[in-house]
Motif scaffolding. Structure first.
Motif, PDB file in Angstrom:
ATOM      1  N   ALA A 210       2.460   2.753 -18.207  1.00 44.29           N
ATOM      2  CA  ALA A 210       3.633   3.962 -18.577  1.00 44.29           C
ATOM      3  C   ALA A 210       4.889   3.519 -17.912  1.00 44.29           C
ATOM      4  CB  ALA A 210       2.712   5.288 -18.074  1.00 44.29           C
ATOM      5  N   ALA A 211       4.651   3.004 -16.775  1.00 44.14           N
ATOM      6  CA  ALA A 211       6.223   2.921 -15.966  1.00 44.14           C
ATOM      7  C   ALA A 211       6.633   1.405 -15.924  1.00 44.14           C
ATOM      8  CB  ALA A 211       6.023   3.302 -14.483  1.00 44.14           C
ATOM      9  N   GLU A 212       5.879   0.757 -16.749  1.00 44.89           N
ATOM     10  CA  GLU A 212       6.438  -0.814 -17.123  1.00 44.89           C
ATOM     11  C   GLU A 212       6.811  -1.273 -15.559  1.00 44.89           C
ATOM     12  OE1 GLU A 212       9.308  -1.220 -20.189  1.00 44.89           O
ATOM     13  OE2 GLU A 212       7.948   0.299 -21.367  1.00 44.89           O
ATOM     14  N   SER A 213       5.901  -1.161 -14.620  1.00 43.87           N
ATOM     15  CA  SER A 213       6.021  -1.535 -13.219  1.00 43.87           C
ATOM     16  C   SER A 213       5.021  -2.554 -12.477  1.00 43.87           C
ATOM     17  CB  SER A 213       6.264  -0.093 -12.380  1.00 43.87           C
ATOM     18  OG  SER A 213       5.052   0.568 -12.451  1.00 43.87           O
ATOM     19  N   ALA A 214       4.329  -3.109 -13.222  1.00 39.59           N
ATOM     20  CA  ALA A 214       3.367  -4.049 -12.545  1.00 39.59           C
ATOM     21  C   ALA A 214       3.951  -5.181 -11.920  1.00 39.59           C
ATOM     22  CB  ALA A 214       2.238  -4.572 -13.717  1.00 39.59           C
ATOM     23  N   PRO A 215       3.764  -5.452 -10.840  1.00 42.57           N
ATOM     24  CA  PRO A 215       4.215  -6.496  -9.915  1.00 42.57           C
ATOM     25  C   PRO A 215       3.970  -7.788 -10.736  1.00 42.57           C
ATOM     26  CG  PRO A 215       2.095  -5.685  -8.991  1.00 42.57           C
ATOM     27  CD  PRO A 215       2.448  -4.733  -9.859  1.00 42.57           C
ATOM     28  N   GLN A 216       5.043  -8.745 -10.840  1.00 46.09           N
ATOM     29  CA  GLN A 216       4.964  -9.804 -11.575  1.00 46.09           C
ATOM     30  C   GLN A 216       3.929 -10.794 -10.891  1.00 46.09           C
ATOM     31  OE1 GLN A 216       6.184  -9.799 -15.062  1.00 46.09           O
ATOM     32  NE2 GLN A 216       6.010  -7.831 -14.237  1.00 46.09           N
ATOM     33  N   PHE A 217       3.963 -10.772  -9.682  1.00 48.11           N
ATOM     34  CA  PHE A 217       2.966 -11.702  -8.774  1.00 48.11           C
ATOM     35  C   PHE A 217       2.608 -11.073  -7.741  1.00 48.11           C
ATOM     36  CE2 PHE A 217       7.484 -12.137  -7.468  1.00 48.11           C
ATOM     37  CZ  PHE A 217       7.434 -12.044  -6.125  1.00 48.11           C
ATOM     38  N   GLY A 218       1.477 -11.591  -7.138  1.00 45.98           N
ATOM     39  CA  GLY A 218       1.204 -10.873  -6.136  1.00 45.98           C
ATOM     40  C   GLY A 218       0.463  -9.555  -5.983  1.00 45.98           C
ATOM     41  N   ASP A 219       0.341  -8.721  -5.214  1.00 50.75           N
ATOM     42  CA  ASP A 219      -0.071  -7.287  -5.143  1.00 50.75           C
ATOM     43  C   ASP A 219       0.904  -6.465  -4.174  1.00 50.75           C
ATOM     44  OD1 ASP A 219      -1.226  -7.615  -2.595  1.00 50.75           O
ATOM     45  OD2 ASP A 219      -3.050  -8.538  -3.743  1.00 50.75           O
ATOM     46  N   ARG A 220       0.617  -5.230  -3.975  1.00 49.96           N
ATOM     47  CA  ARG A 220       1.018  -4.392  -2.947  1.00 49.96           C
ATOM     48  C   ARG A 220       0.521  -4.235  -1.669  1.00 49.96           C
ATOM     49  NH1 ARG A 220       3.006  -0.855  -8.148  1.00 49.96           N
ATOM     50  NH2 ARG A 220       4.730  -2.313  -8.715  1.00 49.96           N
ATOM     51  N   ARG A 221      -0.503  -4.828  -1.226  1.00 47.13           N
ATOM     52  CA  ARG A 221      -1.186  -4.603  -0.116  1.00 47.13           C
ATOM     53  C   ARG A 221      -0.286  -4.834   1.076  1.00 47.13           C
ATOM     54  NH1 ARG A 221      -6.962  -7.666  -1.707  1.00 47.13           N
ATOM     55  NH2 ARG A 221      -7.100  -6.464  -3.794  1.00 47.13           N
ATOM     56  N   THR A 222       0.581  -5.547   1.263  1.00 55.83           N
ATOM     57  CA  THR A 222       1.477  -5.357   2.517  1.00 55.83           C
ATOM     58  C   THR A 222       2.129  -4.239   2.745  1.00 55.83           C
ATOM     59  OG1 THR A 222       3.516  -6.405   1.467  1.00 55.83           O
ATOM     60  CG2 THR A 222       1.845  -8.013   2.297  1.00 55.83           C
ATOM     61  N   TYR A 223       2.451  -3.429   1.863  1.00 53.03           N
ATOM     62  CA  TYR A 223       3.068  -2.122   1.996  1.00 53.03           C
ATOM     63  C   TYR A 223       2.180  -0.858   1.764  1.00 53.03           C
ATOM     64  CZ  TYR A 223       5.110  -3.541  -2.495  1.00 53.03           C
ATOM     65  OH  TYR A 223       5.333  -3.985  -3.872  1.00 53.03           O
ATOM     66  N   GLN A 224       1.331  -0.772   0.558  1.00 53.04           N
ATOM     67  CA  GLN A 224       0.350   0.265   0.470  1.00 53.04           C
ATOM     68  C   GLN A 224      -0.692   0.140   1.239  1.00 53.04           C
ATOM     69  OE1 GLN A 224      -0.176   0.301  -3.743  1.00 53.04           O
ATOM     70  NE2 GLN A 224       2.188   0.862  -4.273  1.00 53.04           N
ATOM     71  N   MET A 225      -1.364   1.186   1.484  1.00 49.68           N
ATOM     72  CA  MET A 225      -2.687   1.136   2.353  1.00 49.68           C
ATOM     73  C   MET A 225      -3.853   0.534   2.082  1.00 49.68           C
ATOM     74  SD  MET A 225      -2.047   5.036   4.368  1.00 49.68           S
ATOM     75  CE  MET A 225      -3.900   4.798   5.021  1.00 49.68           C
ATOM     76  N   ASP A 226      -4.560   0.181   2.776  1.00 47.99           N
ATOM     77  CA  ASP A 226      -5.977  -0.369   2.706  1.00 47.99           C
ATOM     78  C   ASP A 226      -6.980   0.725   2.313  1.00 47.99           C
ATOM     79  OD1 ASP A 226      -8.620  -1.242   2.659  1.00 47.99           O
ATOM     80  OD2 ASP A 226      -7.903  -2.767   4.350  1.00 47.99           O
ATOM     81  N   PRO A 227      -7.662   0.564   1.144  1.00 52.44           N
ATOM     82  CA  PRO A 227      -8.593   1.878   0.770  1.00 52.44           C
ATOM     83  C   PRO A 227      -9.629   2.330   1.813  1.00 52.44           C
ATOM     84  CG  PRO A 227      -8.073   0.642  -1.039  1.00 52.44           C
ATOM     85  CD  PRO A 227      -7.570  -0.065   0.303  1.00 52.44           C
ATOM     86  N   ALA A 228      -9.848   1.079   2.655  1.00 53.92           N
ATOM     87  CA  ALA A 228     -11.184   1.133   3.765  1.00 53.92           C
ATOM     88  C   ALA A 228     -10.718   2.239   4.825  1.00 53.92           C
ATOM     89  CB  ALA A 228     -11.451  -0.094   4.158  1.00 53.92           C
ATOM     90  N   ASN A 229      -9.244   2.525   4.855  1.00 52.55           N
ATOM     91  CA  ASN A 229      -8.819   2.865   6.293  1.00 52.55           C
ATOM     92  C   ASN A 229      -8.346   4.389   6.149  1.00 52.55           C
ATOM     93  OD1 ASN A 229      -8.754   0.526   7.158  1.00 52.55           O
ATOM     94  ND2 ASN A 229      -6.506   0.297   7.401  1.00 52.55           N
ATOM     95  N   SER A 230      -8.916   5.408   7.126  1.00 54.83           N
ATOM     96  CA  SER A 230      -8.702   6.747   7.134  1.00 54.83           C
ATOM     97  C   SER A 230      -7.814   7.131   8.282  1.00 54.83           C
ATOM     98  CB  SER A 230      -9.811   7.740   7.231  1.00 54.83           C
ATOM     99  OG  SER A 230     -10.744   7.328   8.285  1.00 54.83           O
ATOM    100  N   ARG A 231      -7.993   6.378   9.609  1.00 56.84           N
ATOM    101  CA  ARG A 231      -7.291   6.842  10.914  1.00 56.84           C
ATOM    102  C   ARG A 231      -5.787   6.405  10.528  1.00 56.84           C
ATOM    103  NH1 ARG A 231     -11.885   4.494  13.474  1.00 56.84           N
ATOM    104  NH2 ARG A 231     -10.592   2.389  13.614  1.00 56.84           N
ATOM    105  N   GLU A 232      -5.539   5.199   9.676  1.00 57.96           N
ATOM    106  CA  GLU A 232      -4.177   4.787   9.405  1.00 57.96           C
ATOM    107  C   GLU A 232      -3.509   5.962   8.573  1.00 57.96           C
ATOM    108  OE1 GLU A 232      -1.968   1.046   7.628  1.00 57.96           O
ATOM    109  OE2 GLU A 232      -4.083   1.239   7.080  1.00 57.96           O
TER     110      GLU A 232
END
Length: 326
Positions: A210-232
């Motif tokens: 919808a937003a035409e915003s998919a990263p062209q390489f890699g992913d966003r894990r260095t800035y978005q949070m790990d789904p495994a973490n809640s204390r974070e």
């Protein structure tokens, strides 16, 4: 002890069930996302999100009027620019697509609250949420230079008439930078709805169409949070509160209701839950195939977000939910 205690007594009649209902969803809880694109009379359905459209500004205004007439208090605007570049110019330019859409909506429906997504991924050639390190092909996003772009973006959006700034890039210090920029620009009364706990989730796939915003390489894990973490998540919301956030958001919502609950318990700020594109599309696909009752599933899901502690729900189901609520 049974037979003295019979909980079914309070479930025996529809009106009685209404009287003892603990959680109530109303249209006041809903926020409707809109995607603005250049052009006129454009209403292009997003293939992976049935019922959701990329809209030219004239069509965005039509939708805004309908949303307001349904009793929904707010929309959140996303933009798809004509051109993208490494400086995300379309995000902060005074004539950017979100800026123009914000002004048009506020002129047409002044009492509708306009929230604006304050991020860069829709506006960069590479699809990441900030500046990239020169010559680096690993997708490393530079945090501090990105803050300056986000500050410029927020100020330009406020100038255009936005009521609430909603930064979503998960940069360290982004709330502080945006708050400083708004205050310096004379917009000290504009609140910030921070995407305080935004996870690196597979549920975002249809949104990126919808937003035409998919990263062209890699992913966003260095800035978005790990789904495994809640204390974070609690650490993130505490930092955003200290930096001046007025509202907090958890994204996604459906698989993160435990996070919504923890954020609500840890904070006295209003909490928003983003019922994201993948969650929406799964329900839509199942409903279109006749596998689920769409109205019942949607309303049960929205109720569960509210029960988990959400004060506001951003959802593509908002218009349908408002009609079902009557």
């Amino acid at each position: 002890m049974f037979p003295t205690h019979r909980p079914r007594r309070l479930r025996s009649h529809p009106q009685l069930r209404r009287m003892v209902q603990e959680t109530v969803v109303t249209t006041n809880d809903l926020i409707y996302p809109l995607f603005a694109v250049p052009g006129e009379s454009v209403a292009q359905e997003v293939s992976s999100m049935p019922g959701v459209y990329q809209l030219s500004i004239d069509k965005v205004v039509e939708e805004a009027k309908e949303v307001y007439d349904l009793g929904i208090p707010a929309v959140i605007l996303f933009g798809i620019p004509t051109e993208k570049d490494t400086d995300a110019t379309g995000a902060w330019h005074d004539h950017g697509i979100v800026q123009k859409a914000s002004t048009a909506v506020k002129e047409a429906v002044p009492d509708l609250i306009v929230i604006v997504d304050t991020c860069l991924c829709e506006y960069t050639q590479h699809g990441h949420c900030g500046y990239l390190e020169t010559g680096d092909l690993t997708g490393r996003v530079l945090n501090d230079p990105t803050l300056e772009l986000l500050k410029k973006t927020a100020v330009s959006q406020a100038k255009a008439g936005a009521d609430i700034i909603a930064p979503s890039g998960m940069m360290d210090g982004f709330v502080q930078a945006i708050r400083a920029g708004l205050d310096e620009g004379g917009f000290e009364d504009i609140p910030i709805m921070s995407y305080a706990a935004k996870y690196s989730s597979a549920y975002y796939g249809p949104f990126r169409d919808a937003a035409e915003s998919a990263p062209q390489f890699g992913d966003r894990r260095t800035y978005q949070m790990d789904p495994a973490n809640s204390r974070e998540a609690i650490k993130e919301i505490e930092l955003d509160i200290a930096e001046g956030a007025d509202m907090l958001m958890v994204k996604p919502a459906l698989a993160y209701m435990d996070i919504i609950w923890q954020v609500k318990q840890a904070s006295n700020l209003p909490v928003a839950a983003y019922n994201v594109s993948g969650e929406y599309s799964m329900v839509k696909a199942a409903a279109l195939n006749g596998w689920v009752d769409e109205e019942k599933v949607v309303m049960e899901t929205l109720m569960s977000f509210k029960r988990s502690g959400a004060d506001m729900i951003l959802t593509y189901h908002a218009k349908d939910a408002a009609r079902w609520l009557g």
